[in-house]
Design a protein around this motif. Structure first.
Motif, PDB file in Angstrom:
ATOM      1  N   TYR A 145       0.835  -1.191   0.000  1.00 57.27           N
ATOM      2  CA  TYR A 145       0.000   0.000   0.000  1.00 57.27           C
ATOM      3  C   TYR A 145       0.873   1.245   0.000  1.00 57.27           C
ATOM      4  O   TYR A 145       2.010   1.235   0.467  1.00 57.27           O
ATOM      5  N   SER A 146       0.309   2.336  -0.503  1.00 56.24           N
ATOM      6  CA  SER A 146       1.062   3.586  -0.636  1.00 56.24           C
ATOM      7  C   SER A 146       1.652   4.068   0.673  1.00 56.24           C
ATOM      8  O   SER A 146       2.737   4.636   0.707  1.00 56.24           O
ATOM      9  N   SER A 147       0.931   3.812   1.753  1.00 54.74           N
ATOM     10  CA  SER A 147       1.381   4.300   3.056  1.00 54.74           C
ATOM     11  C   SER A 147       2.364   3.345   3.710  1.00 54.74           C
ATOM     12  O   SER A 147       2.859   3.607   4.801  1.00 54.74           O
ATOM     13  N   GLY A 148       2.665   2.238   3.033  1.00 49.27           N
ATOM     14  CA  GLY A 148       3.520   1.223   3.628  1.00 49.27           C
ATOM     15  C   GLY A 148       2.701   0.340   4.546  1.00 49.27           C
ATOM     16  O   GLY A 148       1.716   0.779   5.139  1.00 49.27           O
ATOM     17  N   ASN A 149       3.066  -0.903   4.662  1.00 47.63           N
ATOM     18  CA  ASN A 149       2.307  -1.809   5.511  1.00 47.63           C
ATOM     19  C   ASN A 149       3.194  -2.915   6.046  1.00 47.63           C
ATOM     20  O   ASN A 149       4.204  -3.271   5.438  1.00 47.63           O
ATOM     21  N   GLU A 150       2.754  -3.428   7.196  1.00 44.45           N
ATOM     22  CA  GLU A 150       3.502  -4.476   7.890  1.00 44.45           C
ATOM     23  C   GLU A 150       2.638  -5.703   8.063  1.00 44.45           C
ATOM     24  O   GLU A 150       1.416  -5.591   8.254  1.00 44.45           O
ATOM     25  N   ASP A 151       3.290  -6.853   8.042  1.00 47.44           N
ATOM     26  CA  ASP A 151       2.602  -8.088   8.390  1.00 47.44           C
ATOM     27  C   ASP A 151       3.611  -8.911   9.169  1.00 47.44           C
ATOM     28  O   ASP A 151       4.451  -9.604   8.587  1.00 47.44           O
ATOM     29  N   GLY A 152       3.564  -8.789  10.487  1.00 48.01           N
ATOM     30  CA  GLY A 152       4.542  -9.487  11.321  1.00 48.01           C
ATOM     31  C   GLY A 152       5.948  -8.993  11.053  1.00 48.01           C
ATOM     32  O   GLY A 152       6.240  -7.809  11.197  1.00 48.01           O
TER      33      GLY A 152
END
Lengths: 111, 116
Positions: free
Chosen positions: A51-58
């Motif tokens: 996503y444009s805002s950056g994203n984390e998954d673990g």
């Protein structure tokens, strides 16, 4: 020039290391971005969207820079099970569900 | 049971032979795709179908044809196989829609084809 470019690696890192992969795409009309994971001799599977805002998954963090047409994937605290090829994938606007795949970056995590 | 299945899983054939690769899915998706994967070239789209009556060429359709027999079945044919069609072939499915959910593709286990 390839539409989606990745450093093929391999990246050899010790367990527990942080590793980052980069990807560039050529079409500024690109709309959606993904990282897929492919284990040796297996099918690709979606790891995460970007996503444009950056994203984390673990332990995984994805970043998108539209101005530079650049995508990144950061893996923290690498595990042996993270060893795989990571595919950068782009969907261009107006081509619903048609994905363009990078050639992949191979990661080998060692003890 | 796997949601996307491919048969055969491995096939060795000779130049000039006709080959059919089959793909079935139980995910209820309306969109199906055929890709080939070659070392250093990544996944390349051969054909795709957004519903039973819709067939579209991908970037490398020459030498291939497809048939969408039902929503759940999509077959790839090589009318006269040649050695540079030796590759790993993947079938994939996705749901319809322009949103992110419509962009996740689910892949079958692949068919390793060797043309001698």
């Amino acid at each position: 020039r390839k539409e989606v470019e990745q450093d093929p690696g391999p990246f050899n890192v010790p367990e527990g290391a942080t590793v980052a992969f980069n990807c560039t795409y050529s079409n500024s009309a690109s709309q959606s971005f993904f990282w897929y994971r492919q284990d040796c001799r297996k099918e690709p599977k979606l790891l995460m969207s970007v996503y444009s805002s950056g994203n984390e998954d673990g332990r995984f963090t994805a970043q998108l820079n539209r101005a530079s047409q650049y995508i990144s994937l950061l893996i923290r605290d690498s595990k042996l099970s993270d060893s795989a090829t990571y595919l950068c994938v782009v969907n261009y606007a107006g081509t619903a569900s048609k994905l363009t795949f990078g050639t992949g970056t191979r990661l080998q995590v060692t003890l | 049971d796997a949601d996307v299945t491919q048969t055969p899983r491995n096939r060795i054939t000779k130049t000039g032979k006709r080959i059919m690769l089959e793909c079935s899915q139980t995910k209820g998706h309306d969109r199906m795709y055929w890709y080939r994967q070659d070392p250093g070239l990544g996944l390349r789209l051969i054909y795709y179908s957004f519903d039973v009556k819709d067939i579209n060429k991908g970037e490398i359709s020459d030498g291939y044809s497809v048939s969408r027999q039902a929503q759940a079945k999509f077959s790839l044919s090589l009318e006269s196989a040649i050695p540079n069609q030796t590759a790993l072939y993947f079938c994939a499915t996705s749901d319809s829609g322009l949103d992110r959910a419509g962009n996740e593709q689910f892949f079958g286990p692949g068919t390793r084809l060797t043309v001698l």
